[in-house]
Structure formats: C-alpha cells, structure tokens
Scaffold this motif. Structure first.
Motif, PDB file in Angstrom:
ATOM      1  N   GLN A  36      41.327  50.753  29.516  1.00 31.35           N
ATOM      2  CA  GLN A  36      41.956  49.675  28.607  1.00 31.35           C
ATOM      3  C   GLN A  36      42.546  48.743  29.763  1.00 31.35           C
ATOM      4  O   GLN A  36      43.349  49.037  30.595  1.00 31.35           O
ATOM      5  N   MET A  37      41.938  47.552  29.978  1.00 26.17           N
ATOM      6  CA  MET A  37      42.232  46.528  30.920  1.00 26.17           C
ATOM      7  C   MET A  37      43.114  45.209  30.433  1.00 26.17           C
ATOM      8  O   MET A  37      42.357  44.557  29.641  1.00 26.17           O
ATOM      9  N   ASP A  38      44.162  45.085  30.939  1.00 24.65           N
ATOM     10  CA  ASP A  38      44.900  43.954  30.260  1.00 24.65           C
ATOM     11  C   ASP A  38      45.279  43.074  31.680  1.00 24.65           C
ATOM     12  O   ASP A  38      45.200  43.470  32.892  1.00 24.65           O
ATOM     13  N   PRO A  98      40.260  37.067  38.150  1.00 28.42           N
ATOM     14  CA  PRO A  98      39.156  37.289  38.955  1.00 28.42           C
ATOM     15  C   PRO A  98      38.822  38.114  39.894  1.00 28.42           C
ATOM     16  O   PRO A  98      37.700  38.546  40.192  1.00 28.42           O
ATOM     17  N   GLU A  99      39.873  38.659  40.501  1.00 29.55           N
ATOM     18  CA  GLU A  99      39.629  39.874  41.637  1.00 29.55           C
ATOM     19  C   GLU A  99      39.339  41.249  40.689  1.00 29.55           C
ATOM     20  O   GLU A  99      38.867  42.010  41.394  1.00 29.55           O
ATOM     21  N   VAL A 127      35.592  38.148  35.156  1.00 28.01           N
ATOM     22  CA  VAL A 127      36.772  37.326  34.731  1.00 28.01           C
ATOM     23  C   VAL A 127      36.789  35.932  35.035  1.00 28.01           C
ATOM     24  O   VAL A 127      36.870  35.789  36.461  1.00 28.01           O
ATOM     25  N   SER A 128      36.873  35.070  34.313  1.00 28.81           N
ATOM     26  CA  SER A 128      36.828  33.575  34.762  1.00 28.81           C
ATOM     27  C   SER A 128      38.020  32.981  35.070  1.00 28.81           C
ATOM     28  O   SER A 128      39.285  33.585  34.350  1.00 28.81           O
ATOM     29  N   SER A 129      38.201  31.966  36.136  1.00 28.96           N
ATOM     30  CA  SER A 129      39.511  31.548  36.252  1.00 28.96           C
ATOM     31  C   SER A 129      39.857  30.259  35.457  1.00 28.96           C
ATOM     32  O   SER A 129      38.979  29.911  34.726  1.00 28.96           O
ATOM     33  N   GLY A 184      31.912  42.742  29.772  1.00 24.09           N
ATOM     34  CA  GLY A 184      31.831  41.342  29.286  1.00 24.09           C
ATOM     35  C   GLY A 184      32.536  40.094  30.182  1.00 24.09           C
ATOM     36  O   GLY A 184      32.943  40.521  31.389  1.00 24.09           O
ATOM     37  N   LEU A 185      32.432  39.113  29.369  1.00 25.92           N
ATOM     38  CA  LEU A 185      33.165  37.863  30.235  1.00 25.92           C
ATOM     39  C   LEU A 185      34.495  37.584  29.605  1.00 25.92           C
ATOM     40  O   LEU A 185      34.634  37.543  28.219  1.00 25.92           O
ATOM     41  N   VAL A 186      35.329  37.449  30.279  1.00 30.23           N
ATOM     42  CA  VAL A 186      36.821  37.210  29.702  1.00 30.23           C
ATOM     43  C   VAL A 186      37.594  36.299  30.626  1.00 30.23           C
ATOM     44  O   VAL A 186      37.255  36.246  32.087  1.00 30.23           O
ATOM     45  N   GLN A 187      38.405  35.456  30.068  1.00 31.20           N
ATOM     46  CA  GLN A 187      39.507  34.526  30.837  1.00 31.20           C
ATOM     47  C   GLN A 187      40.374  35.120  31.669  1.00 31.20           C
ATOM     48  O   GLN A 187      40.840  36.438  31.124  1.00 31.20           O
ATOM     49  N   THR A 188      40.847  34.567  32.701  1.00 29.24           N
ATOM     50  CA  THR A 188      42.132  35.254  33.563  1.00 29.24           C
ATOM     51  C   THR A 188      43.311  35.385  32.430  1.00 29.24           C
ATOM     52  O   THR A 188      43.541  34.513  31.577  1.00 29.24           O
TER      53      THR A 188
END
Length: 122
Positions: free
Chosen positions: A84-86, A90-91, A120-122, A10-14
């Motif tokens: 699990q990604m924390d 953006p990279e 991942v949006s900046s 999905g889409l998530v912020q930095t």
C-alpha cells in the motif's frame, strides 16, 4: 520454479495512493521472504519493503524514504504480498518488482516478477 505475478501499477498524481499486489505460484515451499524492489530509469534496483517469516513472527524492512507512507502486507495462506503506497511523490516513479527468496534443502534462490510501472505526476 516460482512464478510471481504483479498487478496494481499505474499513473497517479502527487499525494495519491496505489496498491500493488503479487501472487506467488509454483514450487513455493521454502519461501521465507517476499517483498518489493523498484528501479527508476538510470538507477540501480533498490529495496522498497520486504517481509520475512520467522518462528517469532514476521520481520518487515523498509527503505527510509518510504517509511510512514508505504505498508507491506503478507498473506502466507494465499502466498501473496501487497504494498500500500500513500502520499506518493514523483521520486517514487519506477518499475516495481515483486521479489521472493526461497531456501529449500540448503539452496537459496531469488525470484522476480515481470515488473509493474508506477508513475507519479507532479
């Protein structure tokens, strides 16, 4: 054949978090490694994290850029692997692929899921 079905992209912020899951089905006997690779636009597919079963316990491997931020979980009873990604940046934006390596009767085969987009949006 082995089928791998991913979920959780999905889409998530930095700085945000996501959890990817992958379920294996089919002829799963002999799978010793499961994990995740990713591919960003214009780049080669790269290893993110893998978990290999062994007689002395599991062995996990991470690419350097995700160490301390990503954790791989393996549930052999359910034939599942999760990531699990924390602290996402953006990279980390890429299509993430579930991966399984099976060794059965001396024949080694790699399997891939269809991929799930992580943005991942900046």
């Amino acid at each position: 054949q082995v089928q791998l079905v991913e979920s959780g992209g999905g889409l998530v912020q930095t700085g945000g978090s996501l959890r990817l899951s992958c379920a294996a089905s089919g002829n799963i006997f002999g799978i010793n490694t499961m994990g995740w690779y990713r591919q960003a636009p214009g780049k080669q597919r790269e290893l993110v994290a893998t978990s290999t079963s062994g007689a002395s316990g599991g062995i996990t491997k991470y690419r350097d850029s995700v160490k301390g931020r990503f954790i791989i979980f393996r549930d052999n009873a359910k034939n599942m692997v999760s990531l699990q990604m924390d602290s996402l940046t953006p990279e980390d934006t890429a299509v993430y692929y579930c991966y399984a390596h099976r060794l059965r009767f001396g024949v080694a085969t790699d399997y891939w899921g269809q991929g799930t987009q992580v943005t991942v949006s900046s």
